[in-house]
Motif scaffolding. Structure first.
Motif, PDB file in Angstrom:
ATOM      1  N   VAL A  95      54.276  50.093 -28.666  1.00 46.57           N
ATOM      2  CA  VAL A  95      55.677  50.460 -28.886  1.00 46.57           C
ATOM      3  C   VAL A  95      56.479  50.318 -27.596  1.00 46.57           C
ATOM      4  O   VAL A  95      56.081  50.835 -26.538  1.00 46.57           O
ATOM      5  CB  VAL A  95      55.785  51.913 -29.391  1.00 46.57           C
ATOM      6  N   ILE A  96      57.614  49.603 -27.694  1.00 47.36           N
ATOM      7  CA  ILE A  96      58.563  49.484 -26.591  1.00 47.36           C
ATOM      8  C   ILE A  96      59.824  50.254 -26.978  1.00 47.36           C
ATOM      9  O   ILE A  96      60.354  50.073 -28.070  1.00 47.36           O
ATOM     10  CB  ILE A  96      58.937  48.017 -26.311  1.00 47.36           C
ATOM     11  N   LEU A  97      60.292  51.113 -26.102  1.00 43.37           N
ATOM     12  CA  LEU A  97      61.543  51.841 -26.320  1.00 43.37           C
ATOM     13  C   LEU A  97      62.637  51.207 -25.472  1.00 43.37           C
ATOM     14  O   LEU A  97      62.506  51.108 -24.253  1.00 43.37           O
ATOM     15  CB  LEU A  97      61.365  53.316 -25.931  1.00 43.37           C
ATOM     16  N   TYR A  98      63.720  50.754 -26.133  1.00 43.54           N
ATOM     17  CA  TYR A  98      64.885  50.229 -25.414  1.00 43.54           C
ATOM     18  C   TYR A  98      66.002  51.261 -25.495  1.00 43.54           C
ATOM     19  O   TYR A  98      66.507  51.549 -26.582  1.00 43.54           O
ATOM     20  CB  TYR A  98      65.340  48.897 -26.007  1.00 43.54           C
ATOM     21  N   ALA A  99      66.375  51.844 -24.347  1.00 38.25           N
ATOM     22  CA  ALA A  99      67.362  52.930 -24.320  1.00 38.25           C
ATOM     23  C   ALA A  99      68.400  52.677 -23.227  1.00 38.25           C
ATOM     24  O   ALA A  99      68.266  53.183 -22.106  1.00 38.25           O
ATOM     25  CB  ALA A  99      66.657  54.264 -24.087  1.00 38.25           C
ATOM     26  N   PRO A 100      69.434  51.897 -23.530  1.00 45.19           N
ATOM     27  CA  PRO A 100      70.488  51.617 -22.546  1.00 45.19           C
ATOM     28  C   PRO A 100      71.567  52.698 -22.548  1.00 45.19           C
ATOM     29  O   PRO A 100      71.642  53.519 -23.471  1.00 45.19           O
ATOM     30  CB  PRO A 100      71.059  50.289 -23.045  1.00 45.19           C
ATOM     31  N   THR A 101      72.402  52.687 -21.523  1.00 45.23           N
ATOM     32  CA  THR A 101      73.528  53.606 -21.456  1.00 45.23           C
ATOM     33  C   THR A 101      74.814  52.900 -21.858  1.00 45.23           C
ATOM     34  O   THR A 101      74.806  51.706 -22.185  1.00 45.23           O
ATOM     35  CB  THR A 101      73.658  54.223 -20.051  1.00 45.23           C
ATOM     36  N   TRP A 102      75.930  53.610 -21.822  1.00 47.67           N
ATOM     37  CA  TRP A 102      77.244  53.083 -22.190  1.00 47.67           C
ATOM     38  C   TRP A 102      77.976  52.561 -20.958  1.00 47.67           C
ATOM     39  O   TRP A 102      77.609  52.852 -19.824  1.00 47.67           O
ATOM     40  CB  TRP A 102      78.072  54.173 -22.874  1.00 47.67           C
ATOM     41  N   ARG A 103      79.016  51.772 -21.193  1.00 48.00           N
ATOM     42  CA  ARG A 103      79.844  51.230 -20.112  1.00 48.00           C
ATOM     43  C   ARG A 103      81.232  51.878 -20.193  1.00 48.00           C
ATOM     44  O   ARG A 103      81.878  51.826 -21.244  1.00 48.00           O
ATOM     45  CB  ARG A 103      79.993  49.714 -20.235  1.00 48.00           C
ATOM     46  N   TYR A 131      82.194  54.347 -27.677  1.00 48.76           N
ATOM     47  CA  TYR A 131      82.038  53.201 -26.789  1.00 48.76           C
ATOM     48  C   TYR A 131      81.364  52.019 -27.492  1.00 48.76           C
ATOM     49  O   TYR A 131      80.518  52.190 -28.365  1.00 48.76           O
ATOM     50  CB  TYR A 131      81.228  53.603 -25.546  1.00 48.76           C
ATOM     51  N   LYS A 132      81.771  50.817 -27.073  1.00 52.29           N
ATOM     52  CA  LYS A 132      81.179  49.588 -27.594  1.00 52.29           C
ATOM     53  C   LYS A 132      79.866  49.314 -26.875  1.00 52.29           C
ATOM     54  O   LYS A 132      79.664  49.729 -25.736  1.00 52.29           O
ATOM     55  CB  LYS A 132      82.120  48.405 -27.354  1.00 52.29           C
ATOM     56  N   PHE A 133      78.993  48.576 -27.548  1.00 55.20           N
ATOM     57  CA  PHE A 133      77.798  48.091 -26.856  1.00 55.20           C
ATOM     58  C   PHE A 133      77.290  46.840 -27.550  1.00 55.20           C
ATOM     59  O   PHE A 133      77.021  46.848 -28.755  1.00 55.20           O
ATOM     60  CB  PHE A 133      76.682  49.145 -26.822  1.00 55.20           C
ATOM     61  N   ASP A 134      77.173  45.781 -26.789  1.00 55.73           N
ATOM     62  CA  ASP A 134      76.674  44.504 -27.294  1.00 55.73           C
ATOM     63  C   ASP A 134      75.261  44.304 -26.757  1.00 55.73           C
ATOM     64  O   ASP A 134      75.065  44.187 -25.541  1.00 55.73           O
ATOM     65  CB  ASP A 134      77.598  43.372 -26.837  1.00 55.73           C
ATOM     66  N   ILE A 135      74.289  44.302 -27.648  1.00 52.53           N
ATOM     67  CA  ILE A 135      72.895  44.137 -27.212  1.00 52.53           C
ATOM     68  C   ILE A 135      72.682  42.724 -26.681  1.00 52.53           C
ATOM     69  O   ILE A 135      72.812  41.749 -27.420  1.00 52.53           O
ATOM     70  CB  ILE A 135      71.922  44.417 -28.369  1.00 52.53           C
ATOM     71  N   LYS A 136      72.387  42.636 -25.401  1.00 52.83           N
ATOM     72  CA  LYS A 136      72.193  41.329 -24.768  1.00 52.83           C
ATOM     73  C   LYS A 136      70.762  40.809 -24.900  1.00 52.83           C
ATOM     74  O   LYS A 136      70.508  39.634 -24.673  1.00 52.83           O
ATOM     75  CB  LYS A 136      72.549  41.415 -23.277  1.00 52.83           C
ATOM     76  N   LEU A 137      69.841  41.694 -25.232  1.00 50.10           N
ATOM     77  CA  LEU A 137      68.461  41.248 -25.433  1.00 50.10           C
ATOM     78  C   LEU A 137      68.395  40.334 -26.653  1.00 50.10           C
ATOM     79  O   LEU A 137      68.967  40.633 -27.702  1.00 50.10           O
ATOM     80  CB  LEU A 137      67.543  42.445 -25.660  1.00 50.10           C
ATOM     81  N   ASP A 138      67.701  39.225 -26.531  1.00 52.31           N
ATOM     82  CA  ASP A 138      67.527  38.284 -27.643  1.00 52.31           C
ATOM     83  C   ASP A 138      66.361  38.774 -28.506  1.00 52.31           C
ATOM     84  O   ASP A 138      65.190  38.494 -28.215  1.00 52.31           O
ATOM     85  CB  ASP A 138      67.255  36.884 -27.096  1.00 52.31           C
ATOM     86  N   LEU A 139      66.684  39.501 -29.563  1.00 51.05           N
ATOM     87  CA  LEU A 139      65.645  40.082 -30.412  1.00 51.05           C
ATOM     88  C   LEU A 139      64.850  39.015 -31.157  1.00 51.05           C
ATOM     89  O   LEU A 139      63.661  39.203 -31.451  1.00 51.05           O
ATOM     90  CB  LEU A 139      66.265  41.071 -31.403  1.00 51.05           C
TER      91      LEU A 139
END
Length: 394
Positions: free
Chosen positions: A218-226, A236-244
């Motif tokens: 299991v990988i947890l991806y937990a970014p913050t806001w800008r 807040y908006k958030f655009d996932i930049k990781l190529d899933l």
């Protein structure tokens, strides 16, 4: 009609009325041993307030423990059979000003005056990497100015009787950034007690609840806001930049990825084409449960990595906008490029490379031990006990 009523209730005239009511009720005798808890503006049952609540429920049955809850989230507390009062209702205005103690992890509304005999325990919600409070040079958040933001922060901190700190590094920053002169409880974070004390049975139960295959890592991806990317105040908006797509095709046979967005991010993540690989767990009850089931963390500038370090598991920093965030939006308290407890990456290919390297060596990064000794040394699984013993008087 409901929209008009809500609009009025959020307006300045209503807030003046609230303030008057709150002050009058606050003059009445305190309800001894009444503790009001709130987490992330009444939206969650989580974080250090939850850990303190659970400790007090077990060890102080004489205390009356009640949660203050946003009207949109009352169903969660009903389902969990938790004692709560809906914010800004007549009952809330009767209980909140008369409580002996408040336990909260974010700021309360600016109009809300703290009664003199109420003890306010502020747990805060993270070890600071990003600049906080008065340390922010220019505030870019909607609905405020730099001067107003800092003034409100300092005024709020004057109400805190106790402030919980996870380590000496945070204590120094909190005192300056909040202009805080009250009692500091340097104890580690109560929310991290679960990371120290959890069992394999806890892990198995949580994975089963989320329908995560037992044979996958299991990988947890937990970014913050800008700060400068938003729809409106508090969203807040958030655009996932990781190529899933690339992640799934490359590591999908061995891994699943959990996406945990910050509570201020308003996006609804579309993951229908990633069924069985990517899971949106943004609304999961408490991130602490996601930590313990994850074999690896991917984050950016969120304080989650300070907590996750307690598990001594690999971390990858996906910082595609590092220069902008560091130099324009917030600024950092320490050099992330030199001291991060994991590799810094800027593309999905770099993230994949680090995942594969960790799969081969399965050990923390070069700077990890030094980082752990500086930020995690107080976490012994008894922080909630220490905090309660400090503020609570029977």
């Amino acid at each position: 009609m409901k929209r008009l009523i809500r609009k009025f209730m959020r307006g300045k005239k209503a807030q003046k009325i609230y303030r008057i009511i709150f002050k009058i009720v606050g003059l009445l005798p305190k309800k001894h041993n009444l503790v009001i808890f709130e987490s992330f503006h009444g939206k969650q049952y989580s974080d250090s307030p939850r850990a303190i609540y659970e400790y007090m429920k077990k060890h102080h049955p004489e205390a009356r423990l009640i949660w203050s809850v946003d009207r949109r989230y009352t169903r969660l507390f009903e389902e969990l059979n938790l004692p709560f009062v809906q914010r800004f209702t007549p009952k809330w205005f009767w209980l909140m000003p008369r409580a002996q103690y408040w336990v909260n992890n974010v700021r309360l509304p600016n109009w809300l005056p703290k009664p003199k005999k109420t003890q306010y325990i502020q747990t805060w919600h993270g070890t600071p990497l990003k600049r906080l409070g008065t340390d922010i040079e220019e505030v870019r958040m909607p609905g405020t100015t730099t001067e107003k933001y800092k003034r409100n922060f300092v005024n709020e901190a004057k109400n805190w009787d106790y402030l919980v700190s996870p380590n000496a590094y945070s204590t120094e920053i909190f005192k300056r950034a909040f202009d805080y002169k009250g009692h500091m409880i340097e104890s580690g974070y109560p929310r991290n007690d679960f990371l120290i004390n959890h069992t394999k049975n806890d892990v198995d139960t949580i994975k089963k609840q989320l329908n995560i295959p037992a044979d996958k890592k299991v990988i947890l991806y937990a970014p913050t806001w800008r700060d400068d990317e938003y729809y409106r105040v508090g969203q807040y908006k958030f655009d996932i930049k990781l190529d899933l797509h690339k992640l799934k095709s490359t590591i999908g046979d061995d891994y699943v990825i959990l996406l945990r967005m910050h509570y201020l991010i308003a996006e609804n993540i579309e993951l229908s084409s990633f069924e069985g690989f990517a899971y949106d767990v943004s609304n999961h009850l408490d991130i602490r449960e996601l930590y313990v089931i994850s074999d690896m963390l991917i984050t950016d500038y969120s304080s989650v990595f300070f907590d996750y370090a307690n598990l001594r598991r690999p971390m990858i920093f996906y910082v595609y906008d590092l220069e902008k965030y560091k130099d324009q939006l917030r600024g950092f308290y320490f050099n992330l490029e030199e001291n991060a407890p994991g590799p810094l990456t800027r593309t999905t290919d770099e993230v994949l490379k680090e995942i594969q390297e960790y799969a081969e060596q399965d050990e923390p990064a070069e700077h990890f031990e030094q980082f752990y000794k500086k930020f995690c040394y107080l976490e012994d699984g008894r922080s909630a006990e220490q905090v309660v013993n400090t503020f609570y008087k029977k």
